[in-house]
Design a protein around this motif. Structure first.
Motif, PDB file in Angstrom:
ATOM      1  N   ALA A   1       0.766  -1.313  -0.154  1.00 14.05           N
ATOM      2  CA  ALA A   1      -0.135   0.002  -0.051  1.00 14.05           C
ATOM      3  C   ALA A   1       0.731   1.278  -0.008  1.00 14.05           C
ATOM      4  O   ALA A   1       0.469   2.325  -0.627  1.00 14.05           O
ATOM      5  CB  ALA A   1      -0.983  -0.020   1.120  1.00 14.05           C
ATOM      6  N   SER A   2       1.943   1.273   0.654  1.00 15.58           N
ATOM      7  CA  SER A   2       2.971   2.552   0.234  1.00 15.58           C
ATOM      8  C   SER A   2       3.021   3.121  -0.846  1.00 15.58           C
ATOM      9  O   SER A   2       3.075   4.085  -1.171  1.00 15.58           O
ATOM     10  CB  SER A   2       4.245   2.212   1.361  1.00 15.58           C
ATOM     11  OG  SER A   2       4.998   1.254   0.686  1.00 15.58           O
ATOM     12  N   CYS A   3       3.201   1.998  -1.675  1.00 15.60           N
ATOM     13  CA  CYS A   3       3.581   2.350  -3.185  1.00 15.60           C
ATOM     14  C   CYS A   3       2.175   2.508  -4.083  1.00 15.60           C
ATOM     15  O   CYS A   3       1.835   3.270  -4.909  1.00 15.60           O
ATOM     16  CB  CYS A   3       4.735   1.544  -3.759  1.00 15.60           C
ATOM     17  SG  CYS A   3       6.263   1.805  -3.176  1.00 15.60           S
ATOM     18  N   HIS A   4       1.556   1.482  -3.727  1.00 16.15           N
ATOM     19  CA  HIS A   4       0.307   1.227  -4.646  1.00 16.15           C
ATOM     20  C   HIS A   4      -1.025   1.788  -4.310  1.00 16.15           C
ATOM     21  O   HIS A   4      -1.808   1.775  -5.034  1.00 16.15           O
ATOM     22  CB  HIS A   4       0.189  -0.226  -5.112  1.00 16.15           C
ATOM     23  CG  HIS A   4       1.125  -0.908  -5.865  1.00 16.15           C
ATOM     24  ND1 HIS A   4       1.223  -0.688  -7.157  1.00 16.15           N
ATOM     25  CD2 HIS A   4       2.367  -1.606  -5.415  1.00 16.15           C
ATOM     26  CE1 HIS A   4       2.513  -1.404  -7.768  1.00 16.15           C
ATOM     27  NE2 HIS A   4       3.026  -2.036  -6.796  1.00 16.15           N
ATOM     28  N   GLY A   5      -0.805   2.186  -2.936  1.00 15.18           N
ATOM     29  CA  GLY A   5      -2.078   2.883  -2.464  1.00 15.18           C
ATOM     30  C   GLY A   5      -2.963   2.034  -1.650  1.00 15.18           C
ATOM     31  O   GLY A   5      -3.136   0.966  -1.883  1.00 15.18           O
ATOM     32  N   GLU A   6      -3.513   2.512  -0.566  1.00 11.90           N
ATOM     33  CA  GLU A   6      -4.347   1.725   0.113  1.00 11.90           C
ATOM     34  C   GLU A   6      -5.616   1.277  -0.656  1.00 11.90           C
ATOM     35  O   GLU A   6      -6.212   0.140  -0.183  1.00 11.90           O
ATOM     36  CB  GLU A   6      -4.840   2.398   1.519  1.00 11.90           C
ATOM     37  CG  GLU A   6      -3.666   2.531   2.535  1.00 11.90           C
ATOM     38  CD  GLU A   6      -4.169   3.253   3.705  1.00 11.90           C
ATOM     39  OE1 GLU A   6      -5.277   3.290   4.139  1.00 11.90           O
ATOM     40  OE2 GLU A   6      -3.354   3.445   4.570  1.00 11.90           O
ATOM     41  N   ASP A   7      -5.987   1.982  -1.632  1.00  8.02           N
ATOM     42  CA  ASP A   7      -7.144   1.557  -2.412  1.00  8.02           C
ATOM     43  C   ASP A   7      -6.745   0.943  -3.846  1.00  8.02           C
ATOM     44  O   ASP A   7      -7.575   1.170  -4.795  1.00  8.02           O
ATOM     45  CB  ASP A   7      -8.093   3.053  -2.593  1.00  8.02           C
ATOM     46  CG  ASP A   7      -8.845   3.355  -1.421  1.00  8.02           C
ATOM     47  OD1 ASP A   7      -9.202   2.520  -0.502  1.00  8.02           O
ATOM     48  OD2 ASP A   7      -8.876   4.456  -1.060  1.00  8.02           O
ATOM     49  N   ARG A   8      -5.477   0.889  -3.615  1.00  9.09           N
ATOM     50  CA  ARG A   8      -5.000   0.111  -5.295  1.00  9.09           C
ATOM     51  C   ARG A   8      -4.861   1.193  -6.201  1.00  9.09           C
ATOM     52  O   ARG A   8      -4.791   0.711  -7.434  1.00  9.09           O
ATOM     53  CB  ARG A   8      -5.640  -1.007  -5.370  1.00  9.09           C
ATOM     54  CG  ARG A   8      -5.765  -2.186  -4.475  1.00  9.09           C
ATOM     55  CD  ARG A   8      -6.976  -3.424  -4.950  1.00  9.09           C
ATOM     56  NE  ARG A   8      -8.268  -2.767  -4.440  1.00  9.09           N
ATOM     57  CZ  ARG A   8      -8.924  -2.417  -5.342  1.00  9.09           C
ATOM     58  NH1 ARG A   8      -8.809  -2.672  -6.771  1.00  9.09           N
ATOM     59  NH2 ARG A   8     -10.293  -1.764  -5.321  1.00  9.09           N
ATOM     60  N   GLN A   9      -4.984   2.528  -5.879  1.00  7.33           N
ATOM     61  CA  GLN A   9      -4.842   3.471  -7.065  1.00  7.33           C
ATOM     62  C   GLN A   9      -3.709   3.688  -7.578  1.00  7.33           C
ATOM     63  O   GLN A   9      -3.666   4.531  -8.790  1.00  7.33           O
ATOM     64  CB  GLN A   9      -5.447   4.505  -6.533  1.00  7.33           C
ATOM     65  CG  GLN A   9      -4.634   5.792  -5.523  1.00  7.33           C
ATOM     66  CD  GLN A   9      -4.649   4.914  -4.066  1.00  7.33           C
ATOM     67  OE1 GLN A   9      -5.076   4.172  -3.824  1.00  7.33           O
ATOM     68  NE2 GLN A   9      -4.102   6.001  -3.079  1.00  7.33           N
ATOM     69  N   GLY A  10      -2.523   3.361  -6.959  1.00 10.06           N
ATOM     70  CA  GLY A  10      -1.029   3.615  -7.652  1.00 10.06           C
ATOM     71  C   GLY A  10      -0.752   4.980  -7.426  1.00 10.06           C
ATOM     72  O   GLY A  10      -1.605   5.706  -6.568  1.00 10.06           O
ATOM     73  N   GLN A  11       0.423   5.191  -7.856  1.00  9.29           N
ATOM     74  CA  GLN A  11       0.869   6.639  -7.945  1.00  9.29           C
ATOM     75  C   GLN A  11       0.486   7.393  -9.255  1.00  9.29           C
ATOM     76  O   GLN A  11       0.267   6.971 -10.176  1.00  9.29           O
ATOM     77  CB  GLN A  11       2.469   6.550  -7.787  1.00  9.29           C
ATOM     78  CG  GLN A  11       2.867   5.927  -6.653  1.00  9.29           C
ATOM     79  CD  GLN A  11       4.505   5.450  -6.441  1.00  9.29           C
ATOM     80  OE1 GLN A  11       5.189   5.714  -7.555  1.00  9.29           O
ATOM     81  NE2 GLN A  11       4.848   5.442  -5.351  1.00  9.29           N
ATOM     82  N   PRO A  12       0.507   8.891  -8.836  1.00 10.17           N
ATOM     83  CA  PRO A  12       0.110   9.624  -9.896  1.00 10.17           C
ATOM     84  C   PRO A  12       0.865   9.483 -11.128  1.00 10.17           C
ATOM     85  O   PRO A  12       2.352   9.127 -10.960  1.00 10.17           O
ATOM     86  CB  PRO A  12       0.124  11.253  -9.163  1.00 10.17           C
ATOM     87  CG  PRO A  12       0.643  10.871  -8.021  1.00 10.17           C
ATOM     88  CD  PRO A  12       0.591   9.430  -7.698  1.00 10.17           C
ATOM     89  N   ASN A  13       0.282   9.855 -12.278  1.00 16.02           N
ATOM     90  CA  ASN A  13       1.194   9.702 -13.592  1.00 16.02           C
ATOM     91  C   ASN A  13       2.002   8.484 -13.736  1.00 16.02           C
ATOM     92  O   ASN A  13       3.162   8.652 -14.217  1.00 16.02           O
ATOM     93  CB  ASN A  13       1.979  10.930 -13.723  1.00 16.02           C
ATOM     94  CG  ASN A  13       1.274  12.129 -13.530  1.00 16.02           C
ATOM     95  OD1 ASN A  13       0.246  12.467 -14.177  1.00 16.02           O
ATOM     96  ND2 ASN A  13       1.816  13.037 -12.702  1.00 16.02           N
ATOM     97  N   TRP A  14       1.381   7.131 -13.448  1.00 16.27           N
ATOM     98  CA  TRP A  14       2.087   6.069 -13.243  1.00 16.27           C
ATOM     99  C   TRP A  14       2.367   5.613 -14.632  1.00 16.27           C
ATOM    100  O   TRP A  14       3.321   4.570 -14.867  1.00 16.27           O
ATOM    101  CB  TRP A  14       1.130   4.883 -12.701  1.00 16.27           C
ATOM    102  CG  TRP A  14      -0.256   4.700 -13.385  1.00 16.27           C
ATOM    103  CD1 TRP A  14      -1.210   5.263 -13.382  1.00 16.27           C
ATOM    104  CD2 TRP A  14      -0.447   3.706 -14.295  1.00 16.27           C
ATOM    105  NE1 TRP A  14      -2.355   4.806 -13.730  1.00 16.27           N
ATOM    106  CE2 TRP A  14      -1.735   3.732 -14.718  1.00 16.27           C
ATOM    107  CE3 TRP A  14       0.382   2.607 -14.847  1.00 16.27           C
ATOM    108  CZ2 TRP A  14      -2.392   2.783 -15.573  1.00 16.27           C
ATOM    109  CZ3 TRP A  14      -0.266   1.732 -15.640  1.00 16.27           C
ATOM    110  CH2 TRP A  14      -1.551   1.787 -16.163  1.00 16.27           C
ATOM    111  N   ARG A  15       1.970   6.119 -15.887  1.00 14.77           N
ATOM    112  CA  ARG A  15       2.249   5.685 -17.118  1.00 14.77           C
ATOM    113  C   ARG A  15       3.669   6.517 -17.760  1.00 14.77           C
ATOM    114  O   ARG A  15       3.990   6.201 -18.764  1.00 14.77           O
ATOM    115  CB  ARG A  15       1.380   5.903 -18.152  1.00 14.77           C
ATOM    116  CG  ARG A  15       0.163   4.763 -17.866  1.00 14.77           C
ATOM    117  CD  ARG A  15      -0.996   5.160 -18.933  1.00 14.77           C
ATOM    118  NE  ARG A  15      -1.947   3.846 -18.778  1.00 14.77           N
ATOM    119  CZ  ARG A  15      -3.163   4.100 -18.770  1.00 14.77           C
ATOM    120  NH1 ARG A  15      -3.687   5.196 -18.996  1.00 14.77           N
ATOM    121  NH2 ARG A  15      -3.928   3.299 -18.737  1.00 14.77           N
ATOM    122  N   MET A  16       3.941   7.717 -17.097  1.00 11.80           N
ATOM    123  CA  MET A  16       4.997   8.439 -17.257  1.00 11.80           C
ATOM    124  C   MET A  16       6.491   8.338 -16.666  1.00 11.80           C
ATOM    125  O   MET A  16       6.333   8.277 -15.402  1.00 11.80           O
ATOM    126  CB  MET A  16       4.634  10.029 -17.218  1.00 11.80           C
ATOM    127  CG  MET A  16       3.266  10.246 -17.838  1.00 11.80           C
ATOM    128  SD  MET A  16       2.838  12.028 -17.729  1.00 11.80           S
ATOM    129  CE  MET A  16       4.052  12.872 -17.908  1.00 11.80           C
TER     130      MET A  16
END
Length: 162
Positions: A55-70
């Motif tokens: 969760a520290s990287c992928h988010g507690e709600d599994r949302q990932g980090q901003p701009n994950w494709r860049m």
């Protein structure tokens, strides 16, 4: 003992040895890993491990980090989401386990690929990895799960399974 009886015994022994060899090879062949979304205890364990390890990287709600494709300036990609907006469900279960256990570079056969995603094989047992991925999969909407199950069937067929 007659010559015919000796040949019959020899033939039977060869058939038995061949059968044993086939059985042994099939037993040693890696079996496809299938995530299980119908086991409440496994899913609870997977959620707990996810919150502690992922969760520290992928988010507690599994949302990932901003701009994950860049790619960032260091050339690495941010952590992708594991919800339906990401690409996790575009991969068969077995590959998801390999990526998590062995790391992206090894699982994808890309020797020079660099990633912030650690290989968890030295940290988590395979059963824990299956639990985490099963929990992630259990959270996808029905349409994403159905699409991913089709990908699983295609992957299994391509490796000669049923």
């Amino acid at each position: 003992m007659s010559s015919r009886l000796r040949w019959t015994a020899l033939f039977a022994a060869i058939l038995a040895a061949a059968g044993l060899a086939v059985w042994w090879l099939l037993r040693l062949a890696p079996q496809p890993v299938l995530l299980r979304t119908d086991d409440p205890q496994l899913l609870a364990r997977g959620q707990s491990i996810y919150m502690a390890q992922c969760a520290s990287c992928h988010g507690e709600d599994r949302q990932g980090q901003p701009n994950w494709r860049m790619r960032r300036p260091d050339g690495r990609l941010p952590a992708p989401p594991h919800d339906e907006t990401g690409h996790t469900w575009h991969h068969p279960d077995e590959l998801l386990v390999q990526i998590t256990r062995d790391g992206v570079a090894k699982a994808a056969g890309l020797e020079d690929y660099v990633s912030d995603m650690p290989a968890y094989g030295g940290t988590l047992a395979d059963g824990d990895i299956v639990a985490v991925l099963s929990w992630i999969k259990s959270r996808w909407p029905a349409q994403a799960r159905a699409s991913q199950e089709k990908i699983n069937r295609q992957a299994l067929q391509s490796r000669g399974g049923t």
